[in-house]
Design an enzyme around this catalytic site. Structure first.
Site, PDB file in Angstrom:
ATOM      1  N   GLY A 438      46.403  61.774  40.719  1.00  7.07           N
ATOM      2  CA  GLY A 438      45.334  62.151  39.806  1.00  7.07           C
ATOM      3  C   GLY A 438      44.173  62.716  40.585  1.00  7.07           C
ATOM      4  N   MET A 440      42.043  62.082  44.815  1.00  8.78           N
ATOM      5  CA  MET A 440      42.047  61.364  46.084  1.00  8.78           C
ATOM      6  C   MET A 440      40.630  61.302  46.635  1.00  8.78           C
ATOM      7  SD  MET A 440      43.545  59.766  48.495  1.00  8.78           S
ATOM      8  CE  MET A 440      42.622  59.159  49.891  1.00  8.78           C
ATOM      9  N   HIS A 473      36.185  56.520  39.079  1.00  3.39           N
ATOM     10  CA  HIS A 473      37.100  55.789  39.970  1.00  3.39           C
ATOM     11  C   HIS A 473      36.934  56.271  41.415  1.00  3.39           C
ATOM     12  CE1 HIS A 473      41.129  53.857  40.767  1.00  3.39           C
ATOM     13  NE2 HIS A 473      41.099  54.729  41.765  1.00  3.39           N
ATOM     14  N   GLU A 474      36.981  57.582  41.605  1.00  2.00           N
ATOM     15  CA  GLU A 474      36.934  58.123  42.977  1.00  2.00           C
ATOM     16  C   GLU A 474      35.558  57.909  43.608  1.00  2.00           C
ATOM     17  OE1 GLU A 474      39.723  58.809  44.195  1.00  2.00           O
ATOM     18  OE2 GLU A 474      40.738  58.788  42.260  1.00  2.00           O
ATOM     19  N   HIS A 477      35.229  54.498  45.015  1.00  2.00           N
ATOM     20  CA  HIS A 477      35.930  54.394  46.315  1.00  2.00           C
ATOM     21  C   HIS A 477      35.028  54.765  47.492  1.00  2.00           C
ATOM     22  CE1 HIS A 477      40.015  53.321  45.547  1.00  2.00           C
ATOM     23  NE2 HIS A 477      40.311  54.379  44.824  1.00  2.00           N
ATOM     24  N   GLU A 496      41.900  49.662  45.209  1.00  2.05           N
ATOM     25  CA  GLU A 496      42.299  50.217  43.910  1.00  2.05           C
ATOM     26  C   GLU A 496      41.898  49.343  42.727  1.00  2.05           C
ATOM     27  OE1 GLU A 496      42.819  53.082  43.797  1.00  2.05           O
ATOM     28  OE2 GLU A 496      43.610  53.674  45.750  1.00  2.05           O
TER      29      GLU A 496
HETATM   30 ZN    ZN Z   1      41.962  54.898  43.657  1.00  2.00          ZN
END
Ligand code: ZN
Length: 1035
Positions: A438, A440, A473-474, A477, A496
């Protein structure tokens, strides 16, 4: 932590199957080929702390005998022989060879084609050998040797078992994990990609520090051809060295005749060449067709988890953090991007330009390095101290605005929430036309699929929800994963699970209009479903092979990880407790690597002051054991008894586990059931416990809003009372609680704990429900049974199930409009209902969808189908030959990706055999359909019986090509396997699946997803056997 120490301590508790090696070890006069300097190249003695053991499950490697020169048959024979005590034979046999006991002149040939006499002799011989071996097993191994028993405090380490390098030399390392004696400090990378020839050359300079004295440097490299290597120690001269390669583990090594002493610094410089990867990992090439129909080529990277080594030689494990200085050459018509801002560009004599990026300001793991050579254009904005840019192919630049806006909001939110500012000066988000995952989270250079980053101006909130979730989400991270990184892939969930949790949490704050709550709830249900299988694994689990690394990218690491964080946060008394612990953790370990305990310790520390919940104790029960609890509640007046057991779906009734969880059980009751203040908590730590309520209640609903990761059984009477309460008033529970009851009762039926009659009973209330999460959960569960019946060719029952679904939801379906709808939750409900109605051939639905598609075609692109209706409309269009061709034509010319994916699903839902084959083949070749979409194509086809048959044949025929594109164990392969098997429920289907996958051997038979598939089919089969009579009677 010193890896070597832990290995040497394993020596004490040697596994039983290692016994032959152990005995061999004690043999004082056995010739060790590895030590025989005349027979083999010189090879330095080992550091005592760098002792290794080759697990028996991997290929047996006899010292000095590489695995490459032993064929399978011989190996089988030899292994069996060894198990039966070859060590003993060598020890006492008078026939010992002069050269070595382990040369291969006499593997027992009786293994191949024995005569009956030979068999008798062999059996007798083996019985004797086995008996004597057992005697020796129980005696100290040294009893019969000349030297006698050594003193127990001997310091001689276990000899490692080394493989052979590609050049024939011994490779000085025999484990998956790298030795810890050398630490890389910084990398200088120079890359010269040639987009015409699809190759690149590179130069990598690694500055290293020697932590423990050693004779070798071991690191990673795969599919790269090293043409020159030099080594420099301290201030000494650089000299040429030979780089050894051991391909099966993608490792490289340099041996030294003199020991490199701890405390020194050294530099290894390597020049190499390689081809671009034609899969989706490493430094890979990609292309797209621009507006004018020209093919444009680009190159991008995807390194997580194990592919940085395909672009440059490196210490490719998350704990080997270092800084990076990257230079890339390009043609003048291209641009380049990397993690850091560009420092300068230099014209080279060959007409190319070399871009040099600033050296990374922070140590980072290799899997986060990234670079791109393309002709993209940016859309840029400054947020706090950071320049944020969204890049796309030039013609899609108009689709980047939403991403830029939401990224800016999220970046500000995270800067504040984590109390640590995003540490780099720039943040690029890039939409790559060919991209498997999806997205990175490469530090400072996040890469996306076009679908997960670009949205058109007219896109609906539901489409924006996808993009916003992935960006959230990214971005999370950049702190969780990039700043603080898991030490090894066994704790991937720290990356994750956190990013997944933060994605929902941050969006509820930043963009509440996206209503991500329903999505997160259904994600938690699916995580429970998967974790209920015996083939599931603990959140934090052993990872010992490259396939196991790939397999960690699954719903347990992501969704279960996120679910248990939600449960933890919800169990704190205030809403700042959790945040404080997180900030503490990020600050304490900034720039470092951690494991799960570090997180729990940080959270425990911040919690001490207020109330005494031992986070570490509680959460370890959720991360160290697989599965989750089933909580059974028994209510007698005001007395409540709770019991916990492992909710384990298994076709094998003899499997029992004694797992116990520390469960923060929440509950509401009939007099107060909706507001958060109604919620009460009881921590269930034991198998069973009892407590008293302040007054008598009629019913309890446990797991308020399903924030806990467990399933509840209310018992026969408990379910009846709750069902009655819902029938008289749907609004007596929150919609999350209603959805949770529906999910739980289907799961209990699958477990065999609740009769299906009881499930149907609860569903009596559902016609009155109009909220998204309970309705979509009920639709999903019923659809799953319907599809299973269809795939068993129980056509009569299937059509009765169809009627049942239509009767339950007809009113709600009929109430849906076909106009634009603003509210996300209503869009979700509408798309689920109408997709179901049309797939069950509801006339009204099909007519509406067909007419909308016709208008869409006639409008020549000016009419937009509402985003949430597109899937329904395109799927209906995919059913007739005429509209299929029209849809395919639009698909081929469509640039907008989210819509295009829905068209592809529409095309793949056809029942026409020729077209099914056409789609699969063009997906495989990547011609009209990108190969990255094959998992989507297959999962769509598998919705129907006919489509799934074709998909299954295709997978079997093209397995090797599939695993060339998608690594064994990867999420793409997991999706493919699951799609094609999860609705099978017959013995014949089970046999076929079993036969195919077991035949794959090392090409995938060991995958966890194969175990899951087999288990799921058996469970379906069991459910059908038990419930077909009920279905026949009641539907
Ligand atoms: Zn992830």
């Amino acid at each position: 932590m010193d890896l070597f120490d832990s290995n040497s301590s394993e020596r004490a508790s040697l596994p039983r199957n290692m016994i032959e090696n152990s005995m061999f070890e004690e043999e004082p006069d056995v010739v060790d080929l590895a030590k025989d300097s005349t027979a083999f190249p010189t090879f330095p003695a080992l550091d005592p702390d760098e002792v290794t053991y080759e697990p028996r499950s991997s290929r047996l490697l006899v010292r000095g005998l590489g695995e490459n020169d032993m064929d399978d048959d011989e190996e089988d024979c030899e292994s069996s022989a060894r198990l039966l005590g070859m060590s003993f034979m060598n020890r006492s046999s008078a026939h010992r060879s002069n050269s070595s006991p382990y040369t291969r002149q006499a593997p027992p040939r009786s293994c191949s084609r024995p005569s009956s006499r030979t068999i008798v002799v062999c059996v007798l011989f083996l019985v004797i050998v086995a008996s004597v071996t057992m005697v020796f097993y129980f005696l100290p191994g040294c009893t019969f040797t000349k030297a006698g028993c050594r003193k127990p405090n001997k310091t001689n380490p276990m000899e490692p078992v080394y493989p052979i390098s590609t050049n024939g030399d011994l490779f000085p390392w025999a484990q998956l994990r790298l030795p810890q004696s050398i630490k890389p400090l910084s990398y200088d990378l120079t890359l010269n990609p040639d987009l015409d020839k699809m190759t690149f050359t590179g130069r990598t300079v690694i500055n290293m520090s020697i932590l423990h004295s050693t004779n070798r440097i071991v690191f990673h490299g795969a599919n790269i051809n090293i043409t020159k290597a030099t080594f420099k120690l301290g201030d000494g001269q650089a000299s040429d060295v030979t780089v050894l390669e051991y391909k099966p583990r993608q490792q490289l090594a340099v041996n030294f005749s003199e020991e490199l002493k701890a405390g020194q610094y050294c530099v290894l410089t390597m020049e190499y060449s390689a081809n671009f990867s034609n899969a989706y990992d490493g430094f890979y090439n990609s292309s797209y067709i621009d507006e004018d129909g020209n093919k444009r080529v680009l190159a991008a990277t995807q390194f997580e988890p194990l592919s940085a080594r395909k672009a440059f030689p490196c210490f490719d494990e998350p704990a080997f953090k270092a800084t990076f200085l990257i230079k890339i050459s390009r043609k003048k018509t291209y641009m380049t991007l990397s993690n850091m801002p560009k420092a300068k560009s230099t014209n080279l004599s060959n007409g190319l330009v070399q871009d040099e990026f600033e050296k990374t300001s922070i140590n980072m793991s290799t899997y986060l390095v990234a670079f791109i050579v393309a002709d993209f254009t940016p859309n840029t904005k400054n947020v706090s101290e950071t320049q944020v840019s969204v890049y796309s192919v030039p013609e899609k630049n108009g689709h980047t605005e939403y991403a830029l806006t939401i990224t800016s909001k999220l970046l500000e939110f995270y800067n504040n929430f984590f109390d640590i500012n995003y540490p780099l000066k720039k943040l690029d988000l890039v939409a790559i036309p060919d991209f498997l995952a999806g997205a990175m989270e490469n530090w400072g250079l996040i890469t996306f699929r076009e679908t997960t980053l670009l949205v058109g101006k007219k896109s609906s909130l539901l489409e924006k929800q996808v993009v916003a979730s992935v960006i959230a989400h990214e971005l999370a991270h950049q702190w969780f994963g990039n700043l603080v990184t898991m030490r090894w892939w066994n704790d991937l969930w720290l990356n994750e699970g956190f990013a997944t949790y933060m994605e929902y949490m941050s969006l509820q704050e930043v963009s509440p209009d996206l209503e991500t709550g329903n999505l997160f709830l259904s994600v938690r249900f699916r995580a429970l479903d998967k974790d209920a299988l015996n083939s599931s694994h603990a959140v934090s689990t052993d990872v010992n092979t490259t396939e196991q690394v790939e397999e960690m990218f699954d719903s347990v690491s992501y969704e279960k990880g996120a679910s248990i964080l939600l449960m933890l946060n919800a169990s704190f008394p205030g809403d700042q407790q959790f945040r404080k612990g997180i900030i503490e953790y990020l600050k304490q370990f900034s720039g470092l690597n951690t494991d799960t305990d570090d997180l729990w310790n940080s959270l425990t520390q911040t919690d001490k002051s207020t109330h005494h919940m031992n986070v570490s104790q509680m959460m370890t029960s959720w991360t160290s054991q697989k599965g989750f609890p089933l909580v059974t509640v028994n209510l007698m007046g005001n007395q409540v008894t709770l019991t916990q057991e492992h909710f384990l779906l298994t076709s094998d009734n003899t499997t029992h586990t004694s797992s116990l969880w520390n469960i923060p059980v929440t509950y509401v009751n009939d007099s107060c059931s909706l507001a958060p203040e109604c919620r009460q908590v009881f921590t269930l730590k034991n198998k069973s416990d009892t407590f008293k309520l302040s007054k008598n209640v009629t019913w309890l609903k446990l797991n308020y809003k399903n924030t806990g990761f467990y399933i509840v059984d209310y018992g026969k009477d408990g379910w009846s009372v709750l069902t009655q309460a819902l029938i008289s008033n749907v609004g007596v529970l929150t919609h999350e609680d209603r959805a949770s009851l529906i999910h739980n009762i289907f799961a209990l039926s699958r477990l065999g704990r609740v009769p299906f009659r009881q499930v149907l009973n609860l569903l009596k209330y559902v016609s009155a429900d109009t909220e998204t999460s309970p309705v979509t959960e009920a639709l999903l569960q019923l659809n799953n049974i319907y599809r299973q019946l269809e795939k068993r060719q129980e056509s009569n029952l299937a059509s009765r199930m169809k009627n049942f679904i239509m009767i339950k939801f007809r009113n709600l379906m009929a109430n849906q409009t076909w106009e634009e709808e603003e509210n996300v939750s209503k869009q979700e409900l509408r798309s689920a209902l109408l997709e179901m109605a049309c797939s069950l051939n509801d006339e009204n639905c099909i007519q509406q969808a067909t007419s909308l598609f016709k208008k869409y075609m006639q409008s020549n692109g000016s009419l937009r189908i509402p985003g949430d209706l597109q899937q329904t409309v395109f799927t209906v269009a995919g059913q007739s030959d005429e509209t299929w061709d029209a849809l395919f034509n639009i698909y081929a010319h469509a640039t907008y990706d989210s819509e295009k994916r829905k068209m592809l699903k529409g095309l793949a839902s056809t029942q026409n055999p020729q077209r099914l084959v056409q789609i699969l083949l063009s997906g495989l070749s990547g011609s009209l359909i990108q190969t990255q979409e094959l998992p989507l194509v297959i999962s769509t086809m598998c919705q129907s019986f006919a489509g799934c048959l074709f998909a299954w044949d295709f997978i079997q025929e093209n397995w090797d090509r599939l695993i060339e594109k998608f690594p064994i164990g990867s999420f793409a392969i997991q999706t493919i396997i699951k799609s094609v098997t999860f609705q099978s429920s017959t013995q014949a289907q089970l046999n076929k699946v079993q036969a195919f996958f077991s035949g794959l051997k090392e090409r995938g038979s060991q995958m966890r997803s194969v175990q899951e598939a087999l288990e799921t089919i058996k469970l379906n089969q069991r459910w059908m056997d038990r419930n077909l009579p009920t279905l026949r009677r009641w539907l």
